[in-house]
Design an enzyme around this catalytic site. Sequence first.
Site, PDB file in Angstrom:
ATOM      1  N   ASP A  32       0.827  -1.203   0.000  1.00  0.00           N
ATOM      2  CA  ASP A  32       0.000   0.000   0.000  1.00  0.00           C
ATOM      3  C   ASP A  32       0.865   1.258   0.000  1.00  0.00           C
ATOM      4  O   ASP A  32       0.671   2.166  -0.811  1.00  0.00           O
ATOM      5  CB  ASP A  32      -0.928  -0.040   1.219  1.00  0.00           C
ATOM      6  N   SER A  85      -2.912  -9.792   1.947  1.00  0.00           N
ATOM      7  CA  SER A  85      -2.987 -10.177   3.366  1.00  0.00           C
ATOM      8  C   SER A  85      -1.759 -10.918   3.886  1.00  0.00           C
ATOM      9  O   SER A  85      -1.716 -11.283   5.049  1.00  0.00           O
ATOM     10  CB  SER A  85      -4.250 -10.993   3.687  1.00  0.00           C
ATOM     11  N   GLY A 124       1.324  -9.799   4.260  1.00  0.00           N
ATOM     12  CA  GLY A 124       2.286  -8.944   4.962  1.00  0.00           C
ATOM     13  C   GLY A 124       1.879  -8.781   6.414  1.00  0.00           C
ATOM     14  O   GLY A 124       1.736  -9.755   7.151  1.00  0.00           O
ATOM     15  N   VAL A 125       1.646  -7.535   6.812  1.00  0.00           N
ATOM     16  CA  VAL A 125       1.320  -7.249   8.210  1.00  0.00           C
ATOM     17  C   VAL A 125      -0.003  -7.869   8.653  1.00  0.00           C
ATOM     18  O   VAL A 125      -0.229  -8.028   9.850  1.00  0.00           O
ATOM     19  CB  VAL A 125       1.318  -5.733   8.508  1.00  0.00           C
TER      20      VAL A 125
END
Length: 173
Positions: free
Chosen positions: A33, A122, A124-125
């Site tokens: 992002d 989804s 990653g973090v």
Amino acid sequence: MALSVVTSDLTRLALDAIVNAANPALLGGGGVDGAIHRAAGPALLEACRALPQVAPGVRCPTGDARITPAFLLPARHVIHTVGPVWKGGHHGEAELLAQCYRSSIALAARYAVRTIAFPAISCGVYGYPAEQAARVAIASLRDVLTLHAAMEVQLCCFDERMAAIWQEALNQA
């Protein structure tokens, strides 16, 4: 239907659309992002701010998708989708993740997108295990792409380790 795994920086792909693994506010963040917002320039943030909120602080609910121009990116559009936060796999995460891919493809089709790239939504973090996410993504894409056979989809991985996981899932599908 063309479905392939590529190792690349998503922000450098010259396609009709790239998909952003966004947060519900659509106001930028970290990971994919943040990279997309930095590469697209400040006009992307303004375009996201212009999208209506469907709830306080939410422009895009989990599993849904929104589209904006890509501004300074080589792609034409950015499709923003919000993946689920991993909570152990027993809280509807797989269905919500599948819905991200279905919603993004449906929106892409409405905008005559023929080439599109997805990151590992989804993974990653948000903590979704990559092997499970890859299986969900590929199954949902294969299903929805039966309706959009002319669309070319790239599963864009930033490094070789992730690309190997996604390629293995594609080979097994």
